[in-house]
Design a protein around this motif. Structure first.
Motif, mmCIF file in Angstrom:
data_model
loop_
_atom_site.group_PDB
_atom_site.id
_atom_site.type_symbol
_atom_site.label_atom_id
_atom_site.label_comp_id
_atom_site.label_asym_id
_atom_site.label_seq_id
_atom_site.Cartn_x
_atom_site.Cartn_y
_atom_site.Cartn_z
ATOM 1 N N ARG A 1 0.848 -1.193 0.000
ATOM 2 C CA ARG A 1 0.000 0.000 0.000
ATOM 3 C C ARG A 1 0.887 1.248 0.000
ATOM 4 N N SER A 2 0.382 2.309 -0.589
ATOM 5 C CA SER A 2 1.077 3.599 -0.564
ATOM 6 C C SER A 2 0.696 4.308 0.725
ATOM 7 N N ASP A 3 1.638 5.013 1.313
ATOM 8 C CA ASP A 3 1.335 5.758 2.542
ATOM 9 C C ASP A 3 0.925 7.194 2.234
ATOM 10 N N GLY A 4 0.731 7.534 0.964
ATOM 11 C CA GLY A 4 0.300 8.870 0.590
ATOM 12 C C GLY A 4 1.457 9.822 0.351
ATOM 13 N N ALA A 5 2.652 9.462 0.740
ATOM 14 C CA ALA A 5 3.816 10.321 0.540
ATOM 15 C C ALA A 5 4.744 9.717 -0.501
ATOM 16 N N GLY A 6 4.216 8.844 -1.322
ATOM 17 C CA GLY A 6 5.015 8.256 -2.374
ATOM 18 C C GLY A 6 5.831 7.047 -1.928
ATOM 19 N N ARG A 7 5.672 6.623 -0.689
ATOM 20 C CA ARG A 7 6.411 5.462 -0.198
ATOM 21 C C ARG A 7 5.465 4.267 -0.143
ATOM 22 N N ILE A 8 5.973 3.125 -0.444
ATOM 23 C CA ILE A 8 5.170 1.899 -0.412
ATOM 24 C C ILE A 8 5.463 1.178 0.891
ATOM 25 N N PRO B 1 11.138 0.167 10.458
ATOM 26 C CA PRO B 1 11.465 1.571 10.178
ATOM 27 C C PRO B 1 11.896 1.738 8.714
ATOM 28 N N VAL B 2 11.486 2.834 8.142
ATOM 29 C CA VAL B 2 11.858 3.162 6.768
ATOM 30 C C VAL B 2 13.061 4.092 6.835
ATOM 31 N N PRO B 3 14.162 3.751 6.194
ATOM 32 C CA PRO B 3 15.331 4.620 6.251
ATOM 33 C C PRO B 3 15.025 5.972 5.599
ATOM 34 N N PRO B 4 15.504 7.051 6.198
ATOM 35 C CA PRO B 4 15.239 8.366 5.626
ATOM 36 C C PRO B 4 15.937 8.513 4.275
ATOM 37 N N VAL B 5 15.299 9.263 3.407
ATOM 38 C CA VAL B 5 15.860 9.513 2.091
ATOM 39 C C VAL B 5 16.577 10.860 2.145
ATOM 40 N N ALA B 6 17.838 10.846 1.825
ATOM 41 C CA ALA B 6 18.601 12.095 1.828
ATOM 42 C C ALA B 6 18.268 12.879 0.571
ATOM 43 N N ARG B 7 17.777 14.074 0.756
ATOM 44 C CA ARG B 7 17.453 14.942 -0.370
ATOM 45 C C ARG B 7 18.271 16.209 -0.232
ATOM 46 N N MET B 8 18.884 16.606 -1.313
ATOM 47 C CA MET B 8 19.715 17.783 -1.256
ATOM 48 C C MET B 8 19.554 18.566 -2.557
ATOM 49 N N ASP B 9 19.266 19.849 -2.437
ATOM 50 C CA ASP B 9 19.228 20.716 -3.603
ATOM 51 C C ASP B 9 20.611 21.326 -3.773
ATOM 52 N N ARG B 10 20.895 21.697 -4.990
ATOM 53 C CA ARG B 10 22.214 22.247 -5.252
ATOM 54 C C ARG B 10 22.086 23.322 -6.322
#
Length: 109
Positions: A12-19, A33-42
């Motif tokens: 199932r999707s949790d609504g935030a794009g994660r399954i 636990p779902v490991p955090p996704v590192a997001r970085m703008d540059r």
């Protein structure tokens, strides 16, 4: 009308794009636990853009230094303006019109 679920059974999707995995029917499953996704703008600023910004800063600085400080008038200019007022210079219709136009254009009214 029912739209069939296109995800594999038990997901199932949790609504935030994660399954996430659904617990099996009839039993409890501990949440993992779902490991955090590192997001970085540059952002990269080119050397040409840096040079343009420096030129703009230099131009603004030069203009600010060349312009008289707001509200300051030299004593000679003040004496000249007082003499014009005393002589009735600003009572002329064409001068009144110019003064009014400049006041309206300045946005101070």
């Amino acid at each position: 009308m029912r739209i069939p679920d296109s995800k594999p059974e038990g997901l199932r999707s949790d609504g935030a794009g994660r399954i996430r995995e659904e617990p099996p029917v009839g039993g409890e499953q501990k949440a993992r636990p779902v490991p955090p996704v590192a997001r970085m703008d540059r952002v990269e600023i080119s050397d040409a853009a840096r040079a343009l910004a420096e030129q703009a800063r230099a131009r603004e600085t030069a203009e600010a230094e060349a312009a008289p400080t707001a509200g300051e008038t030299s004593p000679d200019r003040t004496a000249e303006l007082r003499a014009r007022v005393a002589q009735g210079y600003y009572d002329q219709p064409q001068i009144l019109s110019q003064v009014a136009d400049r006041l309206l254009d300045s946005g101070d009214l």
